[in-house]
Write a protein that holds these residues in place. Structure first.
Motif, PDB file in Angstrom:
ATOM      1  N   THR A 127       0.834  -1.206   0.000  1.00  0.00           N
ATOM      2  CA  THR A 127       0.000   0.000   0.000  1.00  0.00           C
ATOM      3  C   THR A 127       0.865   1.251   0.000  1.00  0.00           C
ATOM      4  O   THR A 127       0.578   2.232  -0.701  1.00  0.00           O
ATOM      5  CB  THR A 127      -0.925   0.000   1.224  1.00  0.00           C
ATOM      6  OG1 THR A 127      -1.753  -1.166   1.196  1.00  0.00           O
ATOM      7  CG2 THR A 127      -1.798   1.237   1.263  1.00  0.00           C
ATOM      8  N   LEU A 128       1.925   1.229   0.782  1.00  0.00           N
ATOM      9  CA  LEU A 128       2.832   2.364   0.881  1.00  0.00           C
ATOM     10  C   LEU A 128       3.463   2.683  -0.470  1.00  0.00           C
ATOM     11  O   LEU A 128       3.565   3.849  -0.868  1.00  0.00           O
ATOM     12  CB  LEU A 128       3.886   2.043   1.932  1.00  0.00           C
ATOM     13  CG  LEU A 128       4.914   3.092   2.319  1.00  0.00           C
ATOM     14  CD1 LEU A 128       5.297   2.920   3.783  1.00  0.00           C
ATOM     15  CD2 LEU A 128       6.162   2.941   1.467  1.00  0.00           C
ATOM     16  N   PHE A 170       5.655  12.235   2.741  1.00  0.00           N
ATOM     17  CA  PHE A 170       5.361  11.013   3.491  1.00  0.00           C
ATOM     18  C   PHE A 170       4.594  11.245   4.795  1.00  0.00           C
ATOM     19  O   PHE A 170       3.638  10.513   5.078  1.00  0.00           O
ATOM     20  CB  PHE A 170       6.662  10.257   3.781  1.00  0.00           C
ATOM     21  CG  PHE A 170       6.416   8.958   4.500  1.00  0.00           C
ATOM     22  CD1 PHE A 170       5.816   7.901   3.851  1.00  0.00           C
ATOM     23  CD2 PHE A 170       6.771   8.805   5.836  1.00  0.00           C
ATOM     24  CE1 PHE A 170       5.577   6.703   4.510  1.00  0.00           C
ATOM     25  CE2 PHE A 170       6.534   7.627   6.493  1.00  0.00           C
ATOM     26  CZ  PHE A 170       5.931   6.570   5.831  1.00  0.00           C
ATOM     27  N   PRO A 171       4.961  12.213   5.638  1.00  0.00           N
ATOM     28  CA  PRO A 171       4.202  12.388   6.889  1.00  0.00           C
ATOM     29  C   PRO A 171       2.715  12.618   6.660  1.00  0.00           C
ATOM     30  O   PRO A 171       1.868  12.087   7.390  1.00  0.00           O
ATOM     31  CB  PRO A 171       4.876  13.603   7.539  1.00  0.00           C
ATOM     32  CG  PRO A 171       6.254  13.629   6.983  1.00  0.00           C
ATOM     33  CD  PRO A 171       6.113  13.143   5.576  1.00  0.00           C
ATOM     34  N   GLY A 172       2.359  13.398   5.637  1.00  0.00           N
ATOM     35  CA  GLY A 172       0.954  13.630   5.346  1.00  0.00           C
ATOM     36  C   GLY A 172       0.247  12.367   4.908  1.00  0.00           C
ATOM     37  O   GLY A 172      -0.912  12.119   5.293  1.00  0.00           O
ATOM     38  N   TRP A 173       0.929  11.539   4.100  1.00  0.00           N
ATOM     39  CA  TRP A 173       0.301  10.288   3.682  1.00  0.00           C
ATOM     40  C   TRP A 173       0.110   9.341   4.860  1.00  0.00           C
ATOM     41  O   TRP A 173      -0.932   8.686   4.974  1.00  0.00           O
ATOM     42  CB  TRP A 173       1.152   9.605   2.608  1.00  0.00           C
ATOM     43  CG  TRP A 173       0.525   8.304   2.184  1.00  0.00           C
ATOM     44  CD1 TRP A 173      -0.422   8.126   1.221  1.00  0.00           C
ATOM     45  CD2 TRP A 173       0.776   7.011   2.749  1.00  0.00           C
ATOM     46  NE1 TRP A 173      -0.788   6.803   1.154  1.00  0.00           N
ATOM     47  CE2 TRP A 173      -0.069   6.089   2.073  1.00  0.00           C
ATOM     48  CE3 TRP A 173       1.617   6.541   3.757  1.00  0.00           C
ATOM     49  CZ2 TRP A 173      -0.070   4.737   2.380  1.00  0.00           C
ATOM     50  CZ3 TRP A 173       1.606   5.184   4.068  1.00  0.00           C
ATOM     51  CH2 TRP A 173       0.772   4.288   3.376  1.00  0.00           C
ATOM     52  N   LEU A 174       1.100   9.270   5.743  1.00  0.00           N
ATOM     53  CA  LEU A 174       0.981   8.366   6.887  1.00  0.00           C
ATOM     54  C   LEU A 174      -0.166   8.800   7.805  1.00  0.00           C
ATOM     55  O   LEU A 174      -0.904   7.960   8.328  1.00  0.00           O
ATOM     56  CB  LEU A 174       2.299   8.328   7.665  1.00  0.00           C
ATOM     57  CG  LEU A 174       2.374   7.308   8.802  1.00  0.00           C
ATOM     58  CD1 LEU A 174       2.198   5.888   8.264  1.00  0.00           C
ATOM     59  CD2 LEU A 174       3.706   7.429   9.540  1.00  0.00           C
ATOM     60  N   HIS A 175      -0.337  10.106   7.994  1.00  0.00           N
ATOM     61  CA  HIS A 175      -1.471  10.590   8.784  1.00  0.00           C
ATOM     62  C   HIS A 175      -2.790  10.213   8.108  1.00  0.00           C
ATOM     63  O   HIS A 175      -3.738   9.785   8.776  1.00  0.00           O
ATOM     64  CB  HIS A 175      -1.379  12.105   8.956  1.00  0.00           C
ATOM     65  CG  HIS A 175      -2.584  12.699   9.638  1.00  0.00           C
ATOM     66  ND1 HIS A 175      -2.735  12.720  11.006  1.00  0.00           N
ATOM     67  CD2 HIS A 175      -3.712  13.267   9.124  1.00  0.00           C
ATOM     68  CE1 HIS A 175      -3.892  13.282  11.306  1.00  0.00           C
ATOM     69  NE2 HIS A 175      -4.505  13.620  10.177  1.00  0.00           N
ATOM     70  N   PHE A 176      -2.840  10.366   6.788  1.00  0.00           N
ATOM     71  CA  PHE A 176      -4.051   9.999   6.045  1.00  0.00           C
ATOM     72  C   PHE A 176      -4.344   8.508   6.207  1.00  0.00           C
ATOM     73  O   PHE A 176      -5.501   8.106   6.391  1.00  0.00           O
ATOM     74  CB  PHE A 176      -3.868  10.349   4.573  1.00  0.00           C
ATOM     75  CG  PHE A 176      -4.942   9.804   3.684  1.00  0.00           C
ATOM     76  CD1 PHE A 176      -6.188  10.403   3.627  1.00  0.00           C
ATOM     77  CD2 PHE A 176      -4.698   8.687   2.894  1.00  0.00           C
ATOM     78  CE1 PHE A 176      -7.188   9.894   2.799  1.00  0.00           C
ATOM     79  CE2 PHE A 176      -5.688   8.173   2.075  1.00  0.00           C
ATOM     80  CZ  PHE A 176      -6.937   8.775   2.025  1.00  0.00           C
ATOM     81  N   TYR A 177      -3.290   7.682   6.149  1.00  0.00           N
ATOM     82  CA  TYR A 177      -3.478   6.236   6.285  1.00  0.00           C
ATOM     83  C   TYR A 177      -4.039   5.885   7.660  1.00  0.00           C
ATOM     84  O   TYR A 177      -4.972   5.072   7.786  1.00  0.00           O
ATOM     85  CB  TYR A 177      -2.141   5.518   6.069  1.00  0.00           C
ATOM     86  CG  TYR A 177      -2.217   4.030   6.299  1.00  0.00           C
ATOM     87  CD1 TYR A 177      -2.578   3.162   5.277  1.00  0.00           C
ATOM     88  CD2 TYR A 177      -1.941   3.477   7.561  1.00  0.00           C
ATOM     89  CE1 TYR A 177      -2.659   1.789   5.487  1.00  0.00           C
ATOM     90  CE2 TYR A 177      -2.024   2.118   7.780  1.00  0.00           C
ATOM     91  CZ  TYR A 177      -2.377   1.276   6.747  1.00  0.00           C
ATOM     92  OH  TYR A 177      -2.468  -0.075   6.970  1.00  0.00           O
ATOM     93  N   ASN A 178      -3.501   6.469   8.712  1.00  0.00           N
ATOM     94  CA  ASN A 178      -3.921   6.120  10.069  1.00  0.00           C
ATOM     95  C   ASN A 178      -5.284   6.693  10.447  1.00  0.00           C
ATOM     96  O   ASN A 178      -6.038   6.054  11.187  1.00  0.00           O
ATOM     97  CB  ASN A 178      -2.875   6.599  11.083  1.00  0.00           C
ATOM     98  CG  ASN A 178      -1.655   5.709  11.131  1.00  0.00           C
ATOM     99  OD1 ASN A 178      -1.731   4.504  10.879  1.00  0.00           O
ATOM    100  ND2 ASN A 178      -0.507   6.292  11.429  1.00  0.00           N
TER     101      ASN A 178
END
Length: 330
Positions: free
Chosen positions: A276-277, A297-305
């Motif tokens: 997914t990443l 990346f930080p924005g995507w990880l926040h969106f994922y969580n």
């Protein structure tokens, strides 16, 4: 069940048949009374005589003989190839000279599991599990990712332009042929088995010291969100087989589990997170440089969580299973 425009339901058929059989109505009179053809009235009266009320239900329209059905010998060959090679309908059809749709019908008729639900190595159905509470098991893994040259790499511009950008990107290191070494980023990932909550860092290597320091920060992240880690599952990488890693987990009272050799499916949740990443962040759009990709990346990880719906969670994000996350108090 009768179709929407059928003049007779099962109860109407029974009433018609009783008028003809029990009350001795002429077929034509019964047909006019129930507004059906004489042939239809005869059919339901005939069934009532031989099967009583049970005969009023619809029968299958499938013929008793099927002269054009795939021969049993061919069906057995299809099943044998599927079990031995774990191929799909198209490849099996090319091998045996059958149309893929024919092969698919045979596999469906014999109730063969989909390839996505089967372990390719053993042919056995995949055993899916989920621990009952957050922190019962944390999946940890490392994903190696090549850096992007300034101006974009070959995935966006092709080999010629991507190679030219690589030559122009200053790195300070070159191989034996004089080409610059762009290096790699190592994504250290930790995913909670129950909630799928993820913590990730992009580091410069995968040494045991880096793995230890990453785990300290990951454990702090999970603890801050109300998750007490009890077990950690990793593969058999050298950093996870080190005494430093073992002692680090032991000091925190955490059990360390390792996957079987050559069995990444055991650590499947973090492997699926890696996929997914890559699809939704690493290769999701044309980045002009490695710095641009890492800034996203930080924005995507926040969106994922917090916002991305997860199919295993009924379309809800991982944060929905962690009450201590921001906005999830109850």
């Amino acid at each position: 069940m009768p179709h929407a425009n059928a003049p007779l339901t099962e109860l109407g058929r029974l009433r018609l048949a009783r008028c003809v059989v029990d009350e001795h109505w002429p077929l034509r009179r019964a047909a006019e009374r129930f507004q059906v053809s004489v042939t239809t009235a005869h059919r339901w009266a005939h069934r009532y005589r031989h099967h009583d009320p049970a005969g009023m239900t619809d029968h299958s329209s499938r013929p008793h003989p099927s002269p054009h059905r795939t021969p049993t010998r061919t069906e057995h060959r299809i099943i044998k190839v599927r079990l031995q090679r774990r191929w799909g309908p198209a490849r099996i059809g090319y091998l045996l000279g059958q149309h893929p749709s024919t092969v698919h019908r045979v596999l469906t008729r014999y109730r063969m599991a989909r390839l996505a639900h089967v372990d390719r190595a053993t042919g056995q159905p995949i055993r899916r599990y989920e621990h009952p509470a957050p922190g019962d098991l944390i999946h940890v893994d490392i994903k190696k990712l090549g850096n992007i040259p300034d101006g974009g790499g070959h995935r966006v511009h092709g080999r010629q332009v991507g190679g030219h950008n690589s030559q122009r990107t200053p790195t300070g290191k070159r191989n034996a042929h004089g080409n610059p070494l762009l290096g790699y980023g190592f994504l250290h990932n930790a995913v909670d088995d129950h909630s799928r909550l993820a913590y990730t860092e992009i580091l410069t290597d995968e040494t045991k010291e880096s793995a230890r320091d990453f785990w300290h920060r990951a454990q702090t992240f999970f603890t801050a969100n109300g998750i007490t880690v009890r077990r950690v599952l990793t593969d058999n990488g050298s950093c996870y087989r080190s005494r430093l890693w073992r002692d680090t987990l032991a000091k925190g009272g955490i059990d360390h589990k390792r996957t079987r050799p050559y069995r990444p499916q055991t650590n499947g949740k973090v492997e699926r997170f890696n996929r997914t990443l890559l699809e939704e962040w690493a290769y999701a759009r044309p980045y002009a440089s490695e710095t641009e990709r890492r800034d996203a990346f930080p924005g995507w990880l926040h969106f994922y969580n917090h916002h991305r719906g997860h199919t295993a969670l009924g379309g809800r994000p991982p944060a929905s299973r962690v009450p201590n996350l921001t906005g999830q108090y109850n």
